[in-house]
Write an enzyme that holds these catalytic residues in place. Structure first.
Site, PDB file in Angstrom:
ATOM      1  N   ALA A 193     -23.393  27.992  18.428  1.00 11.73           N
ATOM      2  CA  ALA A 193     -24.407  28.794  19.102  1.00 11.73           C
ATOM      3  C   ALA A 193     -23.733  29.787  20.042  1.00 11.73           C
ATOM      4  O   ALA A 193     -22.864  29.419  20.835  1.00 11.73           O
ATOM      5  CB  ALA A 193     -25.365  27.890  19.867  1.00 11.73           C
ATOM      6  N   GLN A 195     -24.561  32.379  14.866  1.00 12.50           N
ATOM      7  CA  GLN A 195     -25.841  31.864  15.341  1.00 12.50           C
ATOM      8  C   GLN A 195     -26.152  32.465  16.712  1.00 12.50           C
ATOM      9  O   GLN A 195     -25.353  32.336  17.650  1.00 12.50           O
ATOM     10  CB  GLN A 195     -25.847  30.339  15.435  1.00 12.50           C
ATOM     11  CG  GLN A 195     -27.254  29.803  15.712  1.00 12.50           C
ATOM     12  CD  GLN A 195     -27.302  28.323  16.002  1.00 12.50           C
ATOM     13  OE1 GLN A 195     -26.705  27.872  16.968  1.00 12.50           O
ATOM     14  NE2 GLN A 195     -28.018  27.573  15.183  1.00 12.50           N
ATOM     15  N   TYR A 198     -34.600  25.167  22.675  1.00 10.83           N
ATOM     16  CA  TYR A 198     -34.151  26.375  23.361  1.00 10.83           C
ATOM     17  C   TYR A 198     -35.294  27.400  23.444  1.00 10.83           C
ATOM     18  O   TYR A 198     -36.432  27.084  23.121  1.00 10.83           O
ATOM     19  CB  TYR A 198     -32.889  26.912  22.693  1.00 10.83           C
ATOM     20  CG  TYR A 198     -31.742  25.921  22.787  1.00 10.83           C
ATOM     21  CD1 TYR A 198     -31.286  25.482  24.039  1.00 10.83           C
ATOM     22  CD2 TYR A 198     -31.143  25.382  21.653  1.00 10.83           C
ATOM     23  CE1 TYR A 198     -30.262  24.544  24.143  1.00 10.83           C
ATOM     24  CE2 TYR A 198     -30.124  24.446  21.755  1.00 10.83           C
ATOM     25  CZ  TYR A 198     -29.685  24.028  22.997  1.00 10.83           C
ATOM     26  OH  TYR A 198     -28.680  23.096  23.098  1.00 10.83           O
ATOM     27  N   ARG A 207     -21.362  16.913  12.521  1.00 19.19           N
ATOM     28  CA  ARG A 207     -20.250  16.164  13.101  1.00 19.19           C
ATOM     29  C   ARG A 207     -19.157  15.855  12.090  1.00 19.19           C
ATOM     30  O   ARG A 207     -17.981  15.780  12.462  1.00 19.19           O
ATOM     31  CB  ARG A 207     -20.769  14.862  13.714  1.00 19.19           C
ATOM     32  CG  ARG A 207     -21.525  15.064  15.013  1.00 19.19           C
ATOM     33  CD  ARG A 207     -22.071  13.759  15.569  1.00 19.19           C
ATOM     34  NE  ARG A 207     -21.022  12.763  15.719  1.00 19.19           N
ATOM     35  CZ  ARG A 207     -21.253  11.528  16.148  1.00 19.19           C
ATOM     36  NH1 ARG A 207     -22.476  11.152  16.463  1.00 19.19           N
ATOM     37  NH2 ARG A 207     -20.263  10.670  16.280  1.00 19.19           N
ATOM     38  N   ARG A 262     -33.013  28.838  12.216  1.00 19.26           N
ATOM     39  CA  ARG A 262     -32.960  27.377  12.336  1.00 19.26           C
ATOM     40  C   ARG A 262     -34.168  26.900  13.130  1.00 19.26           C
ATOM     41  O   ARG A 262     -34.464  27.419  14.211  1.00 19.26           O
ATOM     42  CB  ARG A 262     -31.671  26.929  13.033  1.00 19.26           C
ATOM     43  CG  ARG A 262     -31.623  25.420  13.300  1.00 19.26           C
ATOM     44  CD  ARG A 262     -30.334  24.969  13.955  1.00 19.26           C
ATOM     45  NE  ARG A 262     -29.524  24.204  13.034  1.00 19.26           N
ATOM     46  CZ  ARG A 262     -28.803  23.117  13.374  1.00 19.26           C
ATOM     47  NH1 ARG A 262     -28.809  22.682  14.616  1.00 19.26           N
ATOM     48  NH2 ARG A 262     -28.096  22.476  12.484  1.00 19.26           N
TER      49      ARG A 262
END
Length: 362
Positions: free
Chosen positions: A56, A98, A177, A317, A224
């Protein structure tokens, strides 16, 4: 049904496989949100992903409240991203940026101003800052006449992403967000055209997407969303109606792909018993649909493709500790484990020192 290892067209990007690298905040930029040299190696190591979605990346100082995360609003940031994208491309990879505005999810000590949001609300818990964790603050509601300025910030960040060599951009409208704070009714109490009805709460997402598309073209823009359950304190009383409306609006705009982050009851970043909404969204979104959250095996990911609910999978991850993840998955090789203590540290440890398969076996 396609295999996880089959190519796929993502708008203007031809991806060699359907193993997409999810955006992963890693905290390796400097205090001015300028990417650092080790970020070149980090992303290049992972260039075998079908597509890399960058960590991000802030669209403005107002929108970037995470310490040591990168930005795309200054010339210095653009210049420092260019070696990253050049190196990824030289290694045969593809990478999109992003675009991030955190809203109430940051702290004034990082933002250098009071956090902004859809309404005067605060997240429970504490924010990451340069000085350690601090309590979240009550955000200032964005005034209606400030929305054009916000759209201009997204436009500038998009222009800068393309100038830096990215293959496109992803609008971060998930994870609690800013855009998510406008979407969901437990965080948005506005009485203007950006609040109230679902149509009004989707308005900011649509306007941001339209502005970004006006710069990059729809085939280089993705979004997203995180539609199921609470995400960092934001939630909605009717998520299926909200997110199918959002997905339909994005489908009508013809974006390259839509990515859904859908945690389950055992999620590693948020847990929820709210059912996944990808089946409902699949019915209204006509483009490429990608799903994410805690996929670690070929079998899990392939089952999602076989169900028809998704066209590709983003892995998060697992890409931290396995830079050559597609090769490991294809070979059925064991996956290395990441070290959570190094996720947001500022050095090479736990960042560029995870070996590739052939090195690990040497």
């Amino acid at each position: 049904m396609p295999s996880l290892f089959d190519p796929i067209t993502l708008g203007a990007v031809d991806a060699p496989n359907r193993i997409i690298m999810a955006p992963l905040t890693r905290g390796r930029a400097d205090r001015d949100a300028v990417p650092t040299d080790i970020m070149v190696e980090y992303y290049t190591q992972r260039a075998s992903a079908g597509l890399i979605i960058s960590e991000a990346t802030g669209i403005s100082r107002e929108g970037l409240g995470w310490p040591f995360a990168p930005g795309l609003w200054t010339d210095a940031q653009v210049a420092a991203w260019k070696p990253v994208t050049d190196s990824v491309h030289a290694a045969g990879g593809r990478i999109v940026a992003q675009l991030w505005h955190m809203g109430r999810q940051g702290h004034s000590s990082v933002y250098e101003t009071q956090p902004v949001s859809s309404s005067a609300t605060a997240t429970e818990g504490q924010a990451h800052t340069f000085e350690g964790k601090k309590d979240f603050e009550v955000a200032r509601p964005l005034e209606t006449n400030e929305i054009p300025r916000l759209l201009n910030d997204y436009e500038l960040a998009t222009k800068n992403a393309l100038a830096a060599g990215f293959d496109g951009v992803q609008i971060h409208a998930a994870n609690g967000y800013l855009i998510d704070q406008f979407l969901r009714d437990n965080a948005n109490f506005r009485t203007d055209e950006y609040g109230g009805s679902i149509e009004n709460r989707v308005r900011l997402l649509r306007e941001v997407a339209e502005r970004v598309i006006s710069v990059a073209g729809a085939d280089r823009v993705s979004v997203r969303l995180s539609p199921n359950g609470d995400s960092q304190g934001v939630d909605d009383s009717n998520p299926e109606a909200l997110f199918t409306a959002a997905a339909k609006a994005l489908s009508d705009l013809g974006i390259a792909f839509l990515e859904l982050r859908e945690p389950g009851p055992d999620g590693t970043f948020g847990k929820t018993d709210v059912p996944k909404l990808s089946p409902a969204i699949r019915k209204v979104f006509k483009g490429v649909l990608i799903v994410n959250s805690d996929y670690t095996t070929v079998e899990e990911a392939q089952a999602e493709l076989d169900s028809g609910n998704a066209d590709a999978i983003t892995f998060g991850r697992t890409f931290i500790a396995n830079p050559d993840l597609p090769e490991r998955l294809r070979a059925g090789a064991p996956l290395a484990k990441d070290d959570a203590k190094t996720w947001y540290s500022q050095g090479p440890e736990g960042y560029i020192d995870y070996p590739a398969l052939e090195t690990a076996n040497a």
